[in-house]
Design an enzyme around this catalytic site. Structure first.
Site, PDB file in Angstrom:
ATOM      1  N   CYS A   1      26.944  66.007  71.041  1.00 38.11           N
ATOM      2  CA  CYS A   1      26.580  65.288  70.169  1.00 38.11           C
ATOM      3  C   CYS A   1      25.785  64.029  70.646  1.00 38.11           C
ATOM      4  O   CYS A   1      24.673  64.214  71.277  1.00 38.11           O
ATOM      5  CB  CYS A   1      27.648  64.912  69.028  1.00 38.11           C
ATOM      6  SG  CYS A   1      27.048  64.254  67.582  1.00 38.11           S
TER       7      CYS A   1
ATOM      8  N   HIS B   1      29.058  69.662  67.479  1.00 40.50           N
ATOM      9  CA  HIS B   1      30.314  69.460  67.850  1.00 40.50           C
ATOM     10  C   HIS B   1      30.970  70.844  68.372  1.00 40.50           C
ATOM     11  O   HIS B   1      31.506  71.368  67.314  1.00 40.50           O
ATOM     12  CB  HIS B   1      31.068  68.855  66.889  1.00 40.50           C
ATOM     13  CG  HIS B   1      30.872  67.505  66.780  1.00 40.50           C
ATOM     14  ND1 HIS B   1      31.380  66.345  67.588  1.00 40.50           N
ATOM     15  CD2 HIS B   1      29.848  66.602  66.025  1.00 40.50           C
ATOM     16  CE1 HIS B   1      30.817  65.240  67.236  1.00 40.50           C
ATOM     17  NE2 HIS B   1      29.823  65.286  66.309  1.00 40.50           N
TER      18      HIS B   1
ATOM     19  N   GLU C   1      33.903  71.063  69.678  1.00 45.23           N
ATOM     20  CA  GLU C   1      35.443  71.312  69.548  1.00 45.23           C
ATOM     21  C   GLU C   1      35.581  71.162  68.145  1.00 45.23           C
ATOM     22  O   GLU C   1      36.712  71.307  67.665  1.00 45.23           O
ATOM     23  CB  GLU C   1      35.839  69.666  70.104  1.00 45.23           C
ATOM     24  CG  GLU C   1      35.320  68.402  69.320  1.00 45.23           C
ATOM     25  CD  GLU C   1      33.951  67.941  69.127  1.00 45.23           C
ATOM     26  OE1 GLU C   1      33.733  66.871  68.767  1.00 45.23           O
ATOM     27  OE2 GLU C   1      33.077  68.677  69.777  1.00 45.23           O
TER      28      GLU C   1
END
Length: 197
Positions: A77, A177, A179
């Site tokens: 990011c 992202h 995650e």
């Protein structure tokens, strides 16, 4: 393997930590230059503005450390944007590890920030992108982006094309992202763990 997540003070580090834990890897979180230099892999997360993030790295005296790393490093990011030469978000010089400039997104009539799931295209044959297809969805939250160029490993379209993944030498970055991107995001992190220079 020693994986260090750089404590930038401006990121949701715990979600990144737990994403690696789900892959069976316990990461260290540190802003200590010696710990970062000794790591096998370095992850640079970031949420917020480029200006604040670079100021925090300056305060922690980490800019030279990050610029001199030889091992694989992945920015995610805002962390990806910090890898470039310059960001127009606050008109700030970044780490200059991958050529490119972070520009305000030209999304046309589409809402900003670009927030939600989107697919990738023009996927490069890079170790980080192994197993990715143009039908995979990943999760984005951003209003600034890097224009596609020869360092793009994958692109995305939201009003305009932008670089979704970039890479040069031992350094790479993902605008999305991982995650928060389910199995597809986990694949990127696993590819990073397996990336050999």
């Amino acid at each position: 393997m020693q994986l260090v997540i750089v404590d930038t003070g401006c990121a949701n580090i715990s979600s990144v930590y737990f994403a690696f834990k789900r892959l069976g890897v316990k990461a260290s979180i540190s802003s200590d230059a010696r710990v970062i230099k000794a790591a096998d892999k370095v992850l640079l997360p970031g949420v917020g503005t480029a200006h604040n993030a670079m100021a925090r790295l300056q305060q922690a005296e980490l800019i030279n450390t990050l610029q001199s790393l030889q091992q694989p490093m992945l920015g995610i990011c805002l962390g990806m944007q910090l890898l470039t030469r310059h960001s127009m978000e606050g008109d700030v010089a970044c780490l200059n590890l991958i050529p490119g400039e972070v520009l305000p997104m030209q999304s046309g009539e589409l809402r900003l920030p670009h927030m939600g799931w989107n697919t990738l295209k023009n996927i490069n044959n890079h170790p980080l992108m192994q197993g990715f297809t143009e039908t995979d969805y990943v999760y984005f939250v951003h209003s600034f982006a890097v224009a596609p160029d020869s360092y793009s490993l994958a692109q995305c379209h939201y009003g305009n094309d932008f670089a979704a993944v970039i890479g040069k030498d031992n350094v790479a970055g993902a605008q999305f992202h991982p995650e928060r991107s389910g199995k597809t995001g986990a694949r990127l992190l696993q590819n990073f763990l397996e990336w050999q220079l």
